[in-house]
Motif scaffolding. Structure first.
Motif, PDB file in Angstrom:
ATOM      1  N   HIS A 121       1.377   7.187   2.020  1.00  0.00           N
ATOM      2  CA  HIS A 121       1.100   8.580   2.394  1.00  0.00           C
ATOM      3  C   HIS A 121       0.832   9.301   1.084  1.00  0.00           C
ATOM      4  CE1 HIS A 121       1.196  12.178   4.844  1.00  0.00           C
ATOM      5  NE2 HIS A 121       1.786  12.754   3.805  1.00  0.00           N
ATOM      6  N   VAL A 122      -0.355   9.881   0.965  1.00  0.00           N
ATOM      7  CA  VAL A 122      -0.772  10.491  -0.293  1.00  0.00           C
ATOM      8  C   VAL A 122      -1.140  11.958  -0.098  1.00  0.00           C
ATOM      9  CG1 VAL A 122      -3.159   9.661  -0.022  1.00  0.00           C
ATOM     10  CG2 VAL A 122      -2.296  10.225  -2.311  1.00  0.00           C
ATOM     11  N   HIS A 123      -0.814  12.753  -1.095  1.00  0.00           N
ATOM     12  CA  HIS A 123      -1.118  14.183  -1.094  1.00  0.00           C
ATOM     13  C   HIS A 123      -1.621  14.538  -2.488  1.00  0.00           C
ATOM     14  CE1 HIS A 123      -0.517  18.521  -0.478  1.00  0.00           C
ATOM     15  NE2 HIS A 123      -0.060  18.513  -1.717  1.00  0.00           N
ATOM     16  N   GLY A 169     -14.275  18.748  -9.040  1.00  0.00           N
ATOM     17  CA  GLY A 169     -14.223  20.069  -9.640  1.00  0.00           C
ATOM     18  C   GLY A 169     -12.859  20.595 -10.016  1.00  0.00           C
ATOM     19  N   ALA A 170     -11.804  19.852  -9.739  1.00  0.00           N
ATOM     20  CA  ALA A 170     -10.466  20.321 -10.105  1.00  0.00           C
ATOM     21  C   ALA A 170     -10.297  20.282 -11.626  1.00  0.00           C
ATOM     22  CB  ALA A 170      -9.395  19.452  -9.453  1.00  0.00           C
ATOM     23  N   ASP A 171      -9.613  21.265 -12.168  1.00  0.00           N
ATOM     24  CA  ASP A 171      -9.287  21.271 -13.593  1.00  0.00           C
ATOM     25  C   ASP A 171      -8.117  20.331 -13.878  1.00  0.00           C
ATOM     26  OD1 ASP A 171     -11.243  23.204 -14.183  1.00  0.00           O
ATOM     27  OD2 ASP A 171      -9.854  24.831 -13.682  1.00  0.00           O
ATOM     28  N   ARG A 172      -7.231  20.207 -12.907  1.00  0.00           N
ATOM     29  CA  ARG A 172      -6.100  19.284 -13.001  1.00  0.00           C
ATOM     30  C   ARG A 172      -5.661  18.929 -11.582  1.00  0.00           C
ATOM     31  NH1 ARG A 172      -4.317  24.170 -14.838  1.00  0.00           N
ATOM     32  NH2 ARG A 172      -2.753  25.219 -13.580  1.00  0.00           N
ATOM     33  N   VAL A 173      -4.928  17.833 -11.476  1.00  0.00           N
ATOM     34  CA  VAL A 173      -4.459  17.405 -10.162  1.00  0.00           C
ATOM     35  C   VAL A 173      -3.131  16.670 -10.309  1.00  0.00           C
ATOM     36  CG1 VAL A 173      -5.769  15.230 -10.199  1.00  0.00           C
ATOM     37  CG2 VAL A 173      -5.052  16.190  -8.015  1.00  0.00           C
ATOM     38  N   MET A 174      -2.220  16.946  -9.391  1.00  0.00           N
ATOM     39  CA  MET A 174      -0.987  16.184  -9.278  1.00  0.00           C
ATOM     40  C   MET A 174      -1.084  15.419  -7.963  1.00  0.00           C
ATOM     41  SD  MET A 174       3.013  17.345  -9.267  1.00  0.00           S
ATOM     42  CE  MET A 174       2.895  17.999 -10.913  1.00  0.00           C
ATOM     43  N   THR A 175      -0.920  14.116  -8.036  1.00  0.00           N
ATOM     44  CA  THR A 175      -1.016  13.266  -6.852  1.00  0.00           C
ATOM     45  C   THR A 175       0.366  12.715  -6.528  1.00  0.00           C
ATOM     46  OG1 THR A 175      -3.295  12.680  -7.413  1.00  0.00           O
ATOM     47  CG2 THR A 175      -2.150  11.238  -5.869  1.00  0.00           C
ATOM     48  N   HIS A 176       0.783  12.925  -5.291  1.00  0.00           N
ATOM     49  CA  HIS A 176       2.083  12.461  -4.808  1.00  0.00           C
ATOM     50  C   HIS A 176       1.833  11.380  -3.769  1.00  0.00           C
ATOM     51  CE1 HIS A 176       3.786  16.363  -6.213  1.00  0.00           C
ATOM     52  NE2 HIS A 176       2.613  16.796  -5.833  1.00  0.00           N
ATOM     53  N   PHE A 177       2.589  10.303  -3.821  1.00  0.00           N
ATOM     54  CA  PHE A 177       2.488   9.345  -2.728  1.00  0.00           C
ATOM     55  C   PHE A 177       3.817   8.669  -2.458  1.00  0.00           C
ATOM     56  CE2 PHE A 177       0.473   7.334  -6.434  1.00  0.00           C
ATOM     57  CZ  PHE A 177       1.145   6.140  -6.567  1.00  0.00           C
ATOM     58  N   ARG A 178       3.963   8.274  -1.184  1.00  0.00           N
ATOM     59  CA  ARG A 178       5.129   7.526  -0.715  1.00  0.00           C
ATOM     60  C   ARG A 178       4.615   6.187  -0.210  1.00  0.00           C
ATOM     61  NH1 ARG A 178       7.784  11.259   3.550  1.00  0.00           N
ATOM     62  NH2 ARG A 178       5.607  11.467   4.067  1.00  0.00           N
ATOM     63  N   ILE A 179       5.383   5.148  -0.456  1.00  0.00           N
ATOM     64  CA  ILE A 179       4.922   3.796  -0.169  1.00  0.00           C
ATOM     65  C   ILE A 179       5.906   3.087   0.758  1.00  0.00           C
ATOM     66  CG2 ILE A 179       4.382   1.549  -1.190  1.00  0.00           C
ATOM     67  CD1 ILE A 179       3.988   3.165  -3.851  1.00  0.00           C
ATOM     68  N   LEU A 180       5.347   2.398   1.751  1.00  0.00           N
ATOM     69  CA  LEU A 180       6.119   1.482   2.585  1.00  0.00           C
ATOM     70  C   LEU A 180       5.492   0.114   2.390  1.00  0.00           C
ATOM     71  CD1 LEU A 180       8.155   0.679   4.784  1.00  0.00           C
ATOM     72  CD2 LEU A 180       6.434   1.350   6.473  1.00  0.00           C
ATOM     73  N   GLU A 181       6.286  -0.813   1.860  1.00  0.00           N
ATOM     74  CA  GLU A 181       5.764  -2.155   1.592  1.00  0.00           C
ATOM     75  C   GLU A 181       6.827  -3.184   1.928  1.00  0.00           C
ATOM     76  OE1 GLU A 181       3.473  -4.529  -1.963  1.00  0.00           O
ATOM     77  OE2 GLU A 181       4.858  -2.964  -2.542  1.00  0.00           O
ATOM     78  N   ALA A 182       6.389  -4.303   2.463  1.00  0.00           N
ATOM     79  CA  ALA A 182       7.274  -5.427   2.750  1.00  0.00           C
ATOM     80  C   ALA A 182       6.972  -6.551   1.767  1.00  0.00           C
ATOM     81  CB  ALA A 182       7.063  -5.909   4.181  1.00  0.00           C
ATOM     82  N   LYS A 183       7.964  -7.375   1.470  1.00  0.00           N
ATOM     83  CA  LYS A 183       7.777  -8.487   0.543  1.00  0.00           C
ATOM     84  C   LYS A 183       6.581  -9.358   0.903  1.00  0.00           C
ATOM     85  CE  LYS A 183      12.276  -9.700  -1.325  1.00  0.00           C
ATOM     86  NZ  LYS A 183      13.298 -10.742  -1.321  1.00  0.00           N
ATOM     87  N   ASP A 184       6.451  -9.663   2.184  1.00  0.00           N
ATOM     88  CA  ASP A 184       5.376 -10.548   2.632  1.00  0.00           C
ATOM     89  C   ASP A 184       4.101  -9.784   2.993  1.00  0.00           C
ATOM     90  OD1 ASP A 184       6.210  -9.318   4.942  1.00  0.00           O
ATOM     91  OD2 ASP A 184       6.800 -11.162   5.956  1.00  0.00           O
ATOM     92  N   ASP A 185       4.056  -8.490   2.669  1.00  0.00           N
ATOM     93  CA  ASP A 185       2.910  -7.617   2.937  1.00  0.00           C
ATOM     94  C   ASP A 185       2.623  -7.487   4.430  1.00  0.00           C
ATOM     95  OD1 ASP A 185       1.113  -5.734   1.944  1.00  0.00           O
ATOM     96  OD2 ASP A 185      -0.540  -7.159   1.816  1.00  0.00           O
ATOM     97  N   VAL A 186       3.646  -7.708   5.261  1.00  0.00           N
ATOM     98  CA  VAL A 186       3.502  -7.544   6.705  1.00  0.00           C
ATOM     99  C   VAL A 186       4.460  -6.444   7.137  1.00  0.00           C
ATOM    100  CG1 VAL A 186       3.763  -8.623   8.963  1.00  0.00           C
ATOM    101  CG2 VAL A 186       2.848  -9.948   7.045  1.00  0.00           C
ATOM    102  N   ILE A 187       3.897  -5.346   7.619  1.00  0.00           N
ATOM    103  CA  ILE A 187       4.698  -4.237   8.131  1.00  0.00           C
ATOM    104  C   ILE A 187       4.933  -4.502   9.617  1.00  0.00           C
ATOM    105  CG2 ILE A 187       4.794  -1.730   8.452  1.00  0.00           C
ATOM    106  CD1 ILE A 187       4.783  -2.608   5.494  1.00  0.00           C
ATOM    107  N   GLU A 188       6.139  -4.207  10.089  1.00  0.00           N
ATOM    108  CA  GLU A 188       6.525  -4.516  11.471  1.00  0.00           C
ATOM    109  C   GLU A 188       5.626  -3.885  12.521  1.00  0.00           C
ATOM    110  OE1 GLU A 188       9.754  -1.072  12.451  1.00  0.00           O
ATOM    111  OE2 GLU A 188      10.383  -2.657  11.100  1.00  0.00           O
ATOM    112  N   ALA A 189       4.976  -2.776  12.188  1.00  0.00           N
ATOM    113  CA  ALA A 189       4.103  -2.094  13.141  1.00  0.00           C
ATOM    114  C   ALA A 189       2.973  -1.422  12.368  1.00  0.00           C
ATOM    115  CB  ALA A 189       4.893  -1.050  13.924  1.00  0.00           C
ATOM    116  N   SER A 190       1.880  -1.198  13.054  1.00  0.00           N
ATOM    117  CA  SER A 190       0.755  -0.523  12.411  1.00  0.00           C
ATOM    118  C   SER A 190       1.059   0.970  12.266  1.00  0.00           C
ATOM    119  CB  SER A 190      -0.514  -0.695  13.249  1.00  0.00           C
ATOM    120  OG  SER A 190      -0.417   0.080  14.432  1.00  0.00           O
TER     121      SER A 190
END
Length: 98
Positions: A4-6, A67-88
């Protein structure tokens, strides 16, 4: 992996639109071909880690290029060891009832 990125650009937009700098980041996500959902306070993207990590840099840079003079990017990550998330992303959101 789910991210999730902002982006918080300054300024948010220009004469091309109130949120044109934010829209620059969203265009990068759209062009990625990955599943995504734009929300009021950010965008959620789903895909393999090797695609999502570089995508975060691309959308951050796209905000500045839009065109932004500056930007702050925030993100939250959900990751599983095997790269398989239980649901889409869609299934996780559907679990919430209104």
């Amino acid at each position: 992996m789910l991210i999730h990125v902002h982006v918080s650009p300054t300024p948010m937009g220009d004469e091309n639109g109130r949120y044109s700098c934010v829209e620059g980041a969203i265009r990068v996500i759209e062009q990625s071909g990955l599943e995504y959902e734009v929300g009021a306070l950010g965008t959620t993207v789903q895909g393999p880690a090797e695609r999502l990590w570089p995508l975060m840099r691309e959308l951050h840079d796209a905000t500045l290029q839009a065109g932004a003079d500056r930007v702050m990017t925030h993100f939250r990550i959900l990751e599983a060891k095997d790269d398989v998330i239980e649901a889409s992303m869609t299934e996780l959101a559907a679990r919430i009832t209104h």
